[in-house]
Design a protein around this motif. Structure first.
Motif, short mmCIF file in Angstrom:
data_model
loop_
_atom_site.label_atom_id
_atom_site.label_comp_id
_atom_site.label_asym_id
_atom_site.label_seq_id
_atom_site.Cartn_x
_atom_site.Cartn_y
_atom_site.Cartn_z
N ALA A 227 0.83 -1.25 0.24
CA ALA A 227 0.14 0.11 0.15
C ALA A 227 0.93 1.26 -0.06
CB ALA A 227 -1.01 0.11 1.20
N ALA A 228 1.96 1.25 0.69
CA ALA A 228 2.74 2.24 0.72
C ALA A 228 3.36 2.66 -0.70
CB ALA A 228 4.16 1.86 1.47
N PHE A 229 3.55 1.69 -1.46
CA PHE A 229 4.33 1.84 -2.82
C PHE A 229 3.00 2.69 -3.73
CE2 PHE A 229 4.49 1.11 -7.42
CZ PHE A 229 5.64 1.76 -7.72
N GLY A 230 1.65 1.91 -3.47
CA GLY A 230 0.60 2.61 -4.14
C GLY A 230 0.60 4.31 -4.04
N TYR A 231 0.36 4.23 -2.52
CA TYR A 231 0.55 5.83 -2.17
C TYR A 231 1.29 6.76 -2.64
CZ TYR A 231 0.81 9.72 1.11
OH TYR A 231 0.61 11.02 1.70
N HIS A 232 2.61 6.31 -2.72
CA HIS A 232 3.73 7.39 -3.37
C HIS A 232 3.62 7.31 -5.07
CE1 HIS A 232 5.72 7.93 0.44
NE2 HIS A 232 5.91 6.65 0.83
N ALA A 233 3.10 6.34 -5.40
CA ALA A 233 2.95 6.33 -6.89
C ALA A 233 1.90 7.01 -7.12
CB ALA A 233 2.87 4.59 -7.35
N GLY A 234 0.58 6.94 -6.37
CA GLY A 234 -0.40 7.94 -6.81
C GLY A 234 -0.13 9.23 -6.50
N ARG A 235 0.82 9.85 -5.62
CA ARG A 235 0.87 11.13 -5.17
C ARG A 235 2.05 11.70 -6.48
NH1 ARG A 235 3.63 12.81 0.19
NH2 ARG A 235 3.24 14.53 -0.62
N GLU A 236 2.56 10.78 -6.94
CA GLU A 236 3.68 11.31 -8.09
C GLU A 236 2.74 11.25 -9.38
OE1 GLU A 236 6.88 11.87 -8.68
OE2 GLU A 236 6.94 12.03 -6.43
N LEU A 237 1.65 10.46 -9.81
CA LEU A 237 0.85 10.66 -10.75
C LEU A 237 0.00 11.70 -10.92
CD1 LEU A 237 -0.05 6.74 -11.33
CD2 LEU A 237 1.51 8.11 -12.65
#
Length: 338
Positions: A227-237
């Motif tokens: 979930a941490a990766f999804g969160y950081h990827a989401g913020r970048e996108l």
């Protein structure tokens, strides 16, 4: 409960036989699922076993029958939802068939670790083996080894006669097709780790479905299931809002994207549609409840054990097949806002 059982001594097979009014050989046949036992007799013996809380001695049974009635599981990544669910499903299916399960974890995909795990299972006299190893390099190592018992793999390992799995490509196509049919044309895919066969298959399904509908594609983003990766990827996108939907390769990464979207003040699904994969127990309780792809792990375990028992017992016929996934539509997907 009998007087002997209340004296602190564990009940024996002869205690069961005496109270059931049968010979100890009959009790043994019940334990070994012998087809000659009448149903009424079998039930009477099972009732007495339950009353006495009798537990058969596995070692003694293996010596007397030359069979351990044990299935081994060779596994890596047991903390991830998919492999952990598969192990639980195999254990349940094996117990229903009268078998025990012994699991050995692979610390790393090298030959020494795999050899040590196989030796551990061999020492317990396993009669069959299930390999749950999501990384392709584990199967490359296994291909160079000699496995002395029948085995099946819960991933597409390259040998279709030994593989049984949920169709990961089709699952990804279902998720992607759902978004396309809602009208989305700007879709990102958060993929799993590069060396995971399931992640590769889901990525391929996404790309195949996008290509089949002639929808412009962007390069998938390789993640780590968290979930941490999804969160950081989401913020970048979300720094450049040039997309209306995300297909995440598992539910945890989808949860992280949801977090990032909420933090950015977006409404799901009005501003952003999100689809996951796995249908973990919590997915129905995300906010909003997550649209995702369900894998039938119970059926996976049942078929896996059926295939092995077909190899172990010539009177049984194995049923090897790919299991179809199911798209579960909830509230995290809708028509695009633009």
């Amino acid at each position: 409960m009998s007087e002997e059982a209340t004296r602190g001594r564990a009940p024996s097979i002869r205690d069961v036989a005496r109270l059931a009014g049968v010979s100890h050989q009959t009790v043994s046949r019940v334990l070994n699922h012998h087809p000659s036992i009448r149903p009424a007799t079998k039930q009477r013996v099972l009732d007495v076993m339950a009353e006495l809380q009798y537990t058969p001695n596995r070692a003694a049974r293996a010596l007397s029958t030359s069979r351990s009635r044990t299935i081994g599981i060779l596994s890596s990544a047991t903390t991830q939802y998919g492999p952990a669910s598969a192990i639980a499903a195999i254990d349940a299916a094996a117990r229903n068939a009268g078998y025990w399960v012994s699991t050995a974890s692979i610390e790393s995909p090298d030959s020494d670790s795999i050899s040590a795990a196989l030796a551990h299972l061999a020492a317990q006299g396993v009669e069959g083996l299930v390999v749950i190893a999501p990384q392709a390099r584990v199967f490359r190592t296994l291909a160079r080894m000699r496995i002395e018992v029948p085995y099946v793999a819960l991933q597409t390992s390259g040998d279709p006669d030994r593989a049984i799995s949920v169709d990961q490509i089709e699952g990804a196509r279902l998720a992607t097709r759902h978004l396309i049919e809602l009208g989305h044309r700007h879709i990102y895919h958060l993929a799993g780790p590069q060396d995971w066969m399931e992640a590769e298959a889901r990525m391929r399904g996404f790309l195949d479905e996008m290509g089949a509908h002639d929808v412009p594609m962007t390069a998938p983003i390789l993640g780590d299931w968290s979930a941490a990766f999804g969160y950081h990827a989401g913020r970048e996108l979300l720094t450049v809002r040039d997309f209306t939907a995300v297909f995440a390769s598992n539910d945890q990464m989808a949860l992280g994207v949801m977090h990032a979207a909420r933090e950015a003040g977006l409404d799901i699904p009005r501003d952003l549609s999100i689809v996951g994969f796995d249908d973990i127990p919590d997915a129905a309780h995300f906010w909003p409840p997550l649209t995702t792809v369900r894998q039938d792990f119970a059926e996976l375990g049942r078929r896996c054990v059926a295939v092995l028992l077909g190899d172990l017992d010539p009177n049984l016929e194995g049923v090897a097949a790919t299991i179809s996934p199911e798209l579960i539509v909830r509230s995290s997907t809708s028509f695009p806002a633009f």
